[in-house]
Motif scaffolding. Structure first.
Motif, PDB file in Angstrom:
ATOM      1  N   GLU A  11      35.181  62.878  34.305  1.00  0.00           N
ATOM      2  CA  GLU A  11      35.314  62.381  32.928  1.00  0.00           C
ATOM      3  C   GLU A  11      35.648  63.543  32.000  1.00  0.00           C
ATOM      4  O   GLU A  11      36.425  63.421  31.053  1.00  0.00           O
ATOM      5  CB  GLU A  11      34.010  61.717  32.480  1.00  0.00           C
ATOM      6  N   LYS A  25      45.152  49.029  42.476  1.00  0.00           N
ATOM      7  CA  LYS A  25      43.989  48.595  41.687  1.00  0.00           C
ATOM      8  C   LYS A  25      43.433  47.334  42.312  1.00  0.00           C
ATOM      9  O   LYS A  25      44.182  46.385  42.559  1.00  0.00           O
ATOM     10  CB  LYS A  25      44.399  48.301  40.235  1.00  0.00           C
ATOM     11  N   GLN A  70      33.470  46.244  35.051  1.00  0.00           N
ATOM     12  CA  GLN A  70      34.487  47.271  35.281  1.00  0.00           C
ATOM     13  C   GLN A  70      33.933  48.321  36.241  1.00  0.00           C
ATOM     14  O   GLN A  70      32.915  48.937  35.960  1.00  0.00           O
ATOM     15  CB  GLN A  70      34.841  47.921  33.940  1.00  0.00           C
ATOM     16  N   THR A 104      34.115  51.931  38.016  1.00  0.00           N
ATOM     17  CA  THR A 104      34.721  53.213  37.653  1.00  0.00           C
ATOM     18  C   THR A 104      34.490  54.227  38.754  1.00  0.00           C
ATOM     19  O   THR A 104      33.703  54.009  39.668  1.00  0.00           O
ATOM     20  CB  THR A 104      34.094  53.779  36.350  1.00  0.00           C
ATOM     21  N   ASN A 161      39.110  43.285  39.305  1.00  0.00           N
ATOM     22  CA  ASN A 161      37.690  43.480  39.021  1.00  0.00           C
ATOM     23  C   ASN A 161      36.879  42.309  39.544  1.00  0.00           C
ATOM     24  O   ASN A 161      37.252  41.166  39.348  1.00  0.00           O
ATOM     25  CB  ASN A 161      37.474  43.627  37.522  1.00  0.00           C
ATOM     26  N   GLU A 171      39.511  58.938  39.086  1.00  0.00           N
ATOM     27  CA  GLU A 171      40.155  58.640  37.809  1.00  0.00           C
ATOM     28  C   GLU A 171      40.122  59.904  36.989  1.00  0.00           C
ATOM     29  O   GLU A 171      39.046  60.422  36.702  1.00  0.00           O
ATOM     30  CB  GLU A 171      39.349  57.576  37.069  1.00  0.00           C
ATOM     31  N   ALA A 209      35.347  52.509  42.124  1.00  0.00           N
ATOM     32  CA  ALA A 209      36.634  51.851  41.913  1.00  0.00           C
ATOM     33  C   ALA A 209      37.601  52.215  43.027  1.00  0.00           C
ATOM     34  O   ALA A 209      38.353  51.378  43.525  1.00  0.00           O
ATOM     35  CB  ALA A 209      37.203  52.258  40.558  1.00  0.00           C
TER      36      ALA A 209
END
Ligand code: GDP
Length: 697
Positions: free
Chosen positions: A93, A232, A248, A250, A235, A50, A254
């Motif tokens: 991040e 995706k 969630q 991450t 969740n 991400e 993910a």
């Protein structure tokens, strides 16, 4: 061996630093999709991280040019922003934050910027790819933005959607393809559907049957077809402390969850999806293949375009700059060399004689002040003439035997004392220091450095810091050297004679200045009026009247200001007559030819003293300050300009001069084109070998 795509991407990035000329473009994959179509998710599942900024309000304001480089041996993934000189970022991040900030740096009012953000991600998990994430092309239809702004967004996007770029049009399976803004935009840029790959996201949200219908590509055919993906994972729902909550996932977690979910889902519906292309892994493969193919097709045309461009640039370089090579470093080194050379010349021009006359002039001024204060001032002061009991200077020349005259002895001793205790050390050191700085500034103004304000200041600083390092010790030592003169000044006959000439000249100059000041007053007030006020004041003086009664009849018509001017005029007249007398005396009297008569000739004696002080000070300054400066200044320049400046600063410096900027940039362009040409020829050679090999087999 590097893949063809990798080498071509390298060449592509090289060319993109040259300019945005259309002929020099190698294909890239441009990703478009309306909001929520899953565009970010597709890009992130290709990268496996991400990293894209999230937010509802136009977070992409600049095109993001994403270069992916496969690094099979690397431990993990790392990102870099070459333009920001940020390398080896492993915290995604942080990458996301940088991207967000870079986008937000474009003001909301301007909405978008044409200036792309370049980011490179190296990872063992990514294929070699070159992708572009475009700002909200699709939103423009809906958003209530000004027409002119929509126009700008459209222009920017259209440029990216042109051939040879490949368009990756993202649509969600749960939205009717007829309504897909991405496909509509792709169709405008690529009407025959030759360069467009359709990506259908969110396969999990519709019945497999419906998904299959889209993917088999009947209704809106594209030559490169459609790929279905699930980017995706839903969740996971976790049971915790009695209530249901969603956790969630991450980052890498993910990514793994998405891969697993997609894999399982497609496996479960294997039969329904038979004959379609699906899965992010296959999407990656397809992208690699398509990009490689179109890169290969672009090889020859790009080679030709670079060749043309290089010829054009080389010609321009020859015509405008005579093929003279120039880099920022060369330019700087050259300039500093010239400066050093002129500094050496300065040491020849800026001789001891010159320094001496500089300092002598300065001390002469002090001598004149002393003479005025002790000898020439106010012989007939309006206010105190009647109480003035001091002997008149006019008597000095008349005295026949001065040896016993304590008054005149003391006067000269005091004047000499004031001169030797003037603080010659500091006076002469700052004088020479300032003179050198001025000279250096003049030097700089005569060479190309004058076009560089920052460099000019740096040269000045270098000179100052070398000089100030020595300031106090020099001033102290000069003061020490002249110390003996504070006790006794021995003068030789030869010195006396030359000082007599100097004194005559000084007196002459002083007379000229006095005369000039008087003429100026006359011009300002008018000759007659001045005469009247002088006559009036002289009458008062004779009557020994101290106060002027402005109400008396005599003073009528004279303003206080006029009275003041009149007093100035009388002062000047008296000064002039005294100077004339002294001039005649010093020049013609036999007495002044002998140094023994110094008490009667203070002008000559003080000049002789100041000459001695000057010579001694200069002798020392020359050794202590100047030699040190000539030795250390070039070193200080090297330190300031070569050791302390970064490559970028040197480049900024050189490009301050528009002519030099043009020269350097043309040279850089030529170099880059040459490198690109060499590289592309290397790739072509490998291609040829491969074909030969295949033919043999
Ligand atoms: P973008 O606005 O086009 O960049 O779209 P995003 O990638 O942000 O996705 C929009 C929304 O769709 C997000 O809530 C995603 O979680 C969701 N999403 C994306 N891809 C899929 C998918 O394949 N399946 C499902 N169920 N949701 C998805």
């Amino acid at each position: 061996m590097l893949t063809l795509t990798r080498q071509m991407i390298e060449i592509r990035n090289l060319l993109s630093t040259i300019d945005h000329s259309d002929s020099l473009r190698l294909p890239s994959i441009v990703v478009i999709g309306s909001q929520s179509s899953g565009k970010s998710s597709v890009l992130e599942s290709i990268v496996g991280q991400e990293f894209l900024p999230k937010g509802s309000n136009m977070v992409t304001r600049r095109p993001i040019e994403l270069t992916l480089i496969n690094t099979p041996d690397a431990a993990g993934e790392a990102a870099e922003f070459p333009a920001l000189k940020m390398h080896n970022l492993t915290d995604f991040e942080q990458v996301q934050k940088v991207l967000f900030d870079l986008n937000m740096a474009v003001p909301e009012l301007e909405c978008i910027s044409n200036d792309p953000i370049q980011i490179t991600i190296r990872s063992p998990k990514v294929p070699d790819l070159s992708l572009v994430d475009l700002p909200g092309y699709i939103q423009i239809e809906a958003a209530d933005q000004p027409v002119e702004l929509k126009q700008r967004i459209r222009q920017l996007c259209n440029k990216y959607l042109e051939a040879p770029n490949i368009i990756l049009a993202i649509s969600a399976a749960d939205v009717d393809l007829a309504n897909s803004a991405a496909l509509r935009a792709a169709k405008m840029a690529d009407p025959r559907g030759e360069r467009t790959i359709g990506v259908v996201t969110k396969l999990d949200l519709v019945e497999p049957e419906r998904a299959r219908n889209i993917l088999v590509n009947k209704k809106y055919p594209l030559k490169m077809g459609y790929v279905g993906v699930i980017t995706k994972a839903p969740n996971p729902v976790k049971h915790s402390s009695g209530i249901f909550s969603r956790k969630q996932l991450t980052g890498y977690q993910a990514f793994v969850a998405q891969q697993n979910f997609e894999h399982t889902y497609l496996k479960e519906h294997k039969d329904e999806f038979f004959g379609t292309v699906n899965g992010t892994r296959n999407l990656k493969k397809k992208l690699m293949k398509v990009l490689e193919k179109s890169m290969a097709a672009s090889l020859r045309p790009t080679h030709y375009a670079i060749q043309q461009e290089l010829e054009e640039t080389s010609y321009q370089f020859k015509v405008e700059f005579n093929d003279r090579p120039l880099t920022p470093q060369m330019y700087l080194a050259n300039n500093i060399d010239i400066l050093k050379l002129s500094t050496t010349k300065l040491s020849q021009n800026f001789s001891r004689r010159e320094l001496r006359s500089l300092l002598k002039n300065e001390i002469d001024q002090k001598v004149l002040d002393l003479l005025a204060e002790r000898y020439w001032n106010k012989p007939f002061s309006l206010k105190d003439s009647h109480i003035n009991v001091e002997p008149d200077l006019r008597e000095l020349s008349a005295i026949s035997n001065i040896d016993d005259d304590v008054y005149w002895h003391k006067k000269l001793d005091l004047a000499t004392n004031s001169l030797t205790k003037l603080g010659i050390g500091r006076l002469s050191t700052s004088l020479v220091t300032n003179a050198i700085i001025t000279e250096i500034e003049n030097l700089v103004d005569n060479i190309e450095l004058r076009n560089h304000p920052l460099a000019k200041a740096a040269v000045r600083d270098a000179a100052k810091s070398v000089l100030s390092a020595k300031y106090f010790s020099t001033a102290d030592q000069v003061e020490n050297c002249i110390k003996p003169y504070k006790y006794e000044i021995e003068i030789e006959d030869r010195e006396w004679q030359s000082s007599r000439e100097n004194a005559v000249n000084l007196l002459k100059e002083e007379m000229r200045q006095c005369d000039e000041a008087f003429s100026l007053l006359k011009k300002q007030i008018g000759g007659r009026k001045l005469q009247q006020v002088i006559a009036y004041l002289e009458k008062l003086n004779k009557q020994k009247t101290i106060e002027i009664d402005f109400n008396s009849n005599d003073a009528l018509g004279f303003s206080p200001n006029l009275i003041q001017r009149g007093q100035d005029a009388i002062f000047l007249k008296d000064r002039l007559s005294l100077l004339k007398m002294r001039y005649q005396f010093v020049k013609n009297s036999k007495k002044c030819k002998k140094k023994e008569n110094k008490y009667q000739c203070p002008e000559i004696f003080l000049d002789a003293a100041s000459t001695k002080l000057t010579s001694t000070a200069i002798l020392f300054l020359n050794v202590e300050l100047l030699s040190d400066f000539y030795y250390n200044f070039p070193r200080e320049l090297d330190l300031k300009f070569f050791n302390n400046l970064s490559k970028e600063e040197i480049e900024t410096f050189a490009k301050e001069d528009p002519k030099i900027k043009k020269h350097i940039e043309l040279q850089e362009r030529k170099d880059l084109l040459e490198t690109a040409l060499n590289k592309i020829e290397g790739v072509l050679a490998i291609q040829r070998n491969k074909i030969n090999q295949l033919n043999k087999e």
